[in-house]
Design an enzyme around this catalytic site. Structure first.
Site, PDB file in Angstrom:
ATOM      1  N   ASP B  25       0.872  -1.168   0.000  1.00  0.00           N
ATOM      2  CA  ASP B  25       0.000   0.000   0.000  1.00  0.00           C
ATOM      3  C   ASP B  25       0.910   1.218   0.000  1.00  0.00           C
ATOM      4  O   ASP B  25       1.534   1.536   1.008  1.00  0.00           O
ATOM      5  CB  ASP B  25      -0.896  -0.032   1.249  1.00  0.00           C
ATOM      6  CG  ASP B  25      -1.750   1.229   1.391  1.00  0.00           C
ATOM      7  OD1 ASP B  25      -1.685   2.107   0.492  1.00  0.00           O
ATOM      8  OD2 ASP B  25      -2.473   1.333   2.396  1.00  0.00           O
ATOM      9  N   LYS B  86       2.825  11.276  -3.138  1.00  0.00           N
ATOM     10  CA  LYS B  86       1.792  10.631  -3.953  1.00  0.00           C
ATOM     11  C   LYS B  86       0.906  11.653  -4.658  1.00  0.00           C
ATOM     12  O   LYS B  86       0.386  11.398  -5.745  1.00  0.00           O
ATOM     13  CB  LYS B  86       0.951   9.731  -3.054  1.00  0.00           C
ATOM     14  CG  LYS B  86      -0.036   8.844  -3.791  1.00  0.00           C
ATOM     15  CD  LYS B  86      -0.714   7.912  -2.786  1.00  0.00           C
ATOM     16  CE  LYS B  86      -1.686   6.960  -3.449  1.00  0.00           C
ATOM     17  NZ  LYS B  86      -2.281   6.051  -2.449  1.00  0.00           N
ATOM     18  N   GLU B 185      -7.399   0.474  -4.469  1.00  0.00           N
ATOM     19  CA  GLU B 185      -7.409   0.399  -3.003  1.00  0.00           C
ATOM     20  C   GLU B 185      -8.751  -0.067  -2.425  1.00  0.00           C
ATOM     21  O   GLU B 185      -8.772  -0.952  -1.560  1.00  0.00           O
ATOM     22  CB  GLU B 185      -6.969   1.743  -2.411  1.00  0.00           C
ATOM     23  CG  GLU B 185      -5.459   1.952  -2.600  1.00  0.00           C
ATOM     24  CD  GLU B 185      -5.013   3.394  -2.456  1.00  0.00           C
ATOM     25  OE1 GLU B 185      -5.816   4.242  -2.005  1.00  0.00           O
ATOM     26  OE2 GLU B 185      -3.856   3.694  -2.798  1.00  0.00           O
ATOM     27  N   ASP B 207     -13.182   5.169   1.078  1.00  0.00           N
ATOM     28  CA  ASP B 207     -11.750   5.150   1.355  1.00  0.00           C
ATOM     29  C   ASP B 207     -11.189   6.577   1.335  1.00  0.00           C
ATOM     30  O   ASP B 207     -10.988   7.164   0.284  1.00  0.00           O
ATOM     31  CB  ASP B 207     -11.058   4.277   0.294  1.00  0.00           C
ATOM     32  CG  ASP B 207      -9.547   4.194   0.489  1.00  0.00           C
ATOM     33  OD1 ASP B 207      -9.014   4.846   1.413  1.00  0.00           O
ATOM     34  OD2 ASP B 207      -8.898   3.477  -0.292  1.00  0.00           O
TER      35      ASP B 207
END
Lengths: 182, 632
Positions: B25, B86, B185, B207
């Protein structure tokens, strides 16, 4: 090569008779069986060739499923199997009354946001469109099963308008709901 | 001729050997690596017992630090300490307006469309910085597991576009990790939850991480996870919560702005600490101690809720849209799963529960659930569970289209279409003798090119000269299971494959990635040589193993005696060559064997799908028997 499969027709692929009436449960069930065989995840450790073929086969299955599940796409596909073409060059003029109705609906949509209770009005229009589409769908099925293919094609052209209207109405409902939330 | 299994004396067959695969992850705030060992899935801790690796990279004079060590430089050396990288993945310079207000970096002025952050180690792209995080996770896995890793599943936000996905894959390539799959994800989270309870039904996965938000609606059935729709925002997350809290703090303290990079980092850190404290308390003390500013105050849950309300509402809008796309009513959702550290904020949980009218599932640690699901999928993909029925079917999150006349976008593949998917589009020339043509590929839902994300510009060359309108150029847009686009083109009349020059709008070109790889290799050349030799040997084993198990199943049916003996000859050569130290020789022999097997593989793939087509479901057999019984 894998092209053998990629030219099979969508109905055969899903073990269905070539007919407008489709058992959607069977489509879903067969989809799972097919995917479990061919999905690229089965070849995560495979050769490039296996990966490529698996990707092509899975794409084909996905396209088939999407076509069989969508009433209009399915109808166009069926007509295509009977060599009835839907490309724009072959368009004939549509009946004037129908086109007028479409123009009116377009105008109503354009002005709807300035009216009171636009959401209720849009929901109402969505119902109208749905009812009209049901009539056209029935018309198509009857014409198609009686092999009056040009007539069947005209029903689908009208249905395409309905599908587009439905999409626009949904987009508008979405936009208005978003505005209400913020 | 009977098929003979050939094995070297004393050599154990590798067929049932357990392979090591990990789930990664790669998060905005924290990253994790997990694996399945003796049937148990767990995230791997570092030597001090920490499972979460802060996604922070510090470039020191002679070293690169990753994780908590890097974090300690965040305030003292902000310009060389990269956080939340990210958010820059697959982004262009003009996307950074928002990001620049949140973070404190200096971007180098280059003619590249990719932002490069100025550090003492040079001007670095997000891909290179992310690769450092991946390398740290890989090292952790190698040290813990004590053996080589056969492959990894790396998770990405479902709402990541093509450029962001490609950037993630490039980072893995730089870190020398074999990617089995880029997994969304929310889908990974559904896997982690789904296997626990053997679920069946429709679930929503909410999420909200440090920098990205996803909502996915999935249907679960007999181990198949079918994504019906997905939505989200790839730059909305806990970092934005921190930012609004920080803004509130400086306002309360009577400051005009957050000041220099160091004080900006400090205020953002305080804001985050306050937010985290409120996950377990009604209110918390906050203070600022900067130069001549000495402020103390109290932040409570009510103020926090008011501050972040507009952001939560944005997430709920995406939920509404995803439900509509999936054609699912709220009351048909059986479970809501909460994922990501930001769902620890009480106001988020409350509003999601209110929206879906049900209590969300939070039983798995929201920080670990994604890595856990990714590890389970990696274990299946690497081949440890041949009988496993798990299958993940995903969708493309954003529509793909091409530019047409007047700056408009014509959609070719619509959002939430199941992937892999391929669509072909025919083009023609508008001038006599035209031999080239430009295609601009875009992603997004808007109608104008100006409002959409530019993915790439393709130039088709080598079209045979013909009169205007005579050429028929079929361009095929193929999206693979990772959500990545591959374009090919072919002139239909002549059968000429047009060559394509890809200029990714926000990505690194293949040659840029190659250069980076070469540079990183120069530092460890000997190491590289022995590693790539070992890699070729492993690859040779893999190919042999795959071939043997295929031949055992259908070698007799699908191959003539002659074809089979041809394959066996090349197979024998590879068996002899694979213990050689010449990696090129091994590589070439592998290629030779694969070439020899091409027809066989194609036949297998065909018979594979054919048997699936002809296969009857149990229900059909049952009803067949019934009707026969009735007839007789």
């Amino acid at each position: 090569m894998s092209e053998e499969i990629l030219t099979s027709n969508f109905f055969e692929l899903f073990g269905l008779p070539v007919s407008y009436r489709v058992d959607l449960n069977q489509v879903q069930q067969r989809y799972m069986v097919l995917q479990k065989q061919v999905h690229p995840d089965n070849f995560a450790n495979g050769s490039d060739q296996e990966k490529r073929i698996s990707m092509q086969q899975t794409s084909w299955i996905n396209e088939a499923k999407a076509t069989l599940e969508d009433p209009v796409a399915r109808a166009i596909y069926l007509l295509g199997l009977k060599d009835i073409d839907f490309s724009l060059e072959n368009e004939t003029t549509m009946d004037a009354g129908f086109l007028m109705q479409q123009l009116e609906m377009r105008e109503r949509l354009e002005n709807i946001q300035s009216e009171s209770e636009p959401l209720d009005r849009l929901e109402g229009m969505a119902e109208e469109v749905k009812a009209a589409a049901t009539v056209m769908m029935d018309g198509f099925v009857k014409s198609f099963e009686d092999e009056r293919l040009d007539e069947a094609r005209e029903w689908i052209r009208k249905l395409q308008f309905m599908q587009k209207a439905k999409k626009e109405i949904n987009t508008l409902i979405g936009d208005i709901e978003d505005e209400l939330m913020s | 001729m009977a098929l003979i299994q050939i094995a070297e004396p004393g050599e154990s067959t590798t067929a049932h050997q357990h392979k090591l695969a990990v789930g990664i992850d790669l998060g905005t705030t924290n990253s994790l690596v997990a694996t399945v060992r003796s049937g148990e899935v767990s995230t791997l801790p570092d030597s001090s017992g920490q499972h979460l690796l802060p996604s922070v990279v510090h470039y020191a004079e002679n070293a690169i630090h990753v994780g908590s060590e890097a974090q300690s430089y965040s305030v003292t050396d902000p310009l060389n300490t990269v956080v939340s990288v990210k958010r820059f993945m697959g982004r262009g310079i003009e996307d950074l307006a928002v990001e620049e207000t949140h973070y404190s970096y200096e971007f180098s002025e280059t003619n590249s469309v990719i932002p490069r952050i100025k550090t003492r180690a040079g001007d670095l792209s997000a891909v290179e910085i992310s690769a450092e995080i991946l390398k740290a996770l890989k090292t952790r896995a190698l040290e813990t597991l004590g053996d080589e890793i056969n492959g990894a599943v790396i998770t990405v936000p479902a709402y990541f576009d093509d450029a962001q996905r490609q950037a993630t894959k490039d980072a893995a390539k730089l870190a020398d990790i074999k990617v089995l799959r880029l997994l969304n994800e929310p889908t990974a989270a559904a896997v982690a939850y789904g296997l626990d309870s053997g679920n069946q039904g429709v679930i929503a996965v909410f999420d909200l991480g440090g920098g990205t938000f996803d909502i996915s609606i999935l249907r679960l059935n007999n181990g198949v996870f079918e994504v019906l729709a997905t939505g989200g925002d790839s730059s909305l997350g806990g970092d934005d919560f921190d930012y609004v809290i920080a803004q509130w703090m400086i306002e309360q303290a009577g400051m005009d702005d957050m000041g220099d990079p160091a004080s900006k980092r400090l205020i953002m850190q305080q804001a985050r600490a306050a937010k985290e404290a409120l996950a377990g308390a009604e209110s918390t003390g906050v203070s600022l101690d900067l130069g001549d500013i000495h402020w103390q105050g109290t932040l409570d849950r009510e103020i926090l809720k008011a501050l972040i309300m507009p952001l939560i509402k944005k997430t709920l809008m995406s939920c509404r849209r995803a439900l509509r796309d999936a054609d699912i009513e709220k009351n048909n959702i059986d479970e809501v799963v909460m994922v990501g550290g930001s769902t620890r904020t009480l106001a988020v949980r409350e509003m999601v529960a209110e929206f879906f009218e049900c209590e969300p599932l939070t039983s798995i640690d929201p920080d670990k659930v994604v890595a856990t699901g990714a590890a389970l999928q990696a274990d299946v993909l690497v081949g440890n569970k041949p009988d496993d029925e798990m299958l993940l079917l995903d969708v493309i999150p954003l529509s793909l289209g091409i530019e047409t006349m007047g700056g408009l976008v014509e959609k070719i593949i619509h959002r939430n279409t199941g992937i892999p998917v391929a669509k072909a589009q025919d083009f023609t020339t508008y001038k006599d003798g035209q031999t080239a043509m430009a295609v601009h590929v875009l992603q997004g839902e808007r109608e104008l090119v100006a409002d959409s994300r530019s993915l790439a510009r393709f130039e088709l060359r080598g079209i045979p000269p013909q009169v205007a309108g005579a050429a028929r150029i079929r361009v095929t847009f193929q999206v693979d299971a990772d959500g990545l686009l591959i374009v090919s083109a072919r002139e239909e009349n002549s059968g000429v494959e047009a060559s394509i020059d890809v200029k990714p709008s926000y990505g690194l070109s293949d040659s840029e990635v190659e250069t980076m790889l070469r540079e990183s290799m120069e530092h460890a050349e000997d190491d590289m040589h022995s590693r790539s030799l070992r890699e070729q040997q492993v690859e040779a084993d893999r190919v042999l193993e795959a071939l043997d198990s295929a031949l055992a199943v259908d070698g007799e049916q699908l191959l003539s005696d002659q074809e089979r003996s041809e394959i066996m000859d090349v197979r024998q050569i590879l068996v002899e060559v694979k213990s050689d130290t010449d990696k090129e020789k091994i590589k070439q022999t592998i290629e030779r064997l694969e070439k020899a097997c091409e027809n066989y593989v194609a036949r297998r793939m065909n018979s594979n799908i054919k048997s699936a087509m002809q296969g009857h479901s149990i229900e059909e057999y049952a009803s067949d028997e019934r009707s026969e019984a009735e007839e007789s």
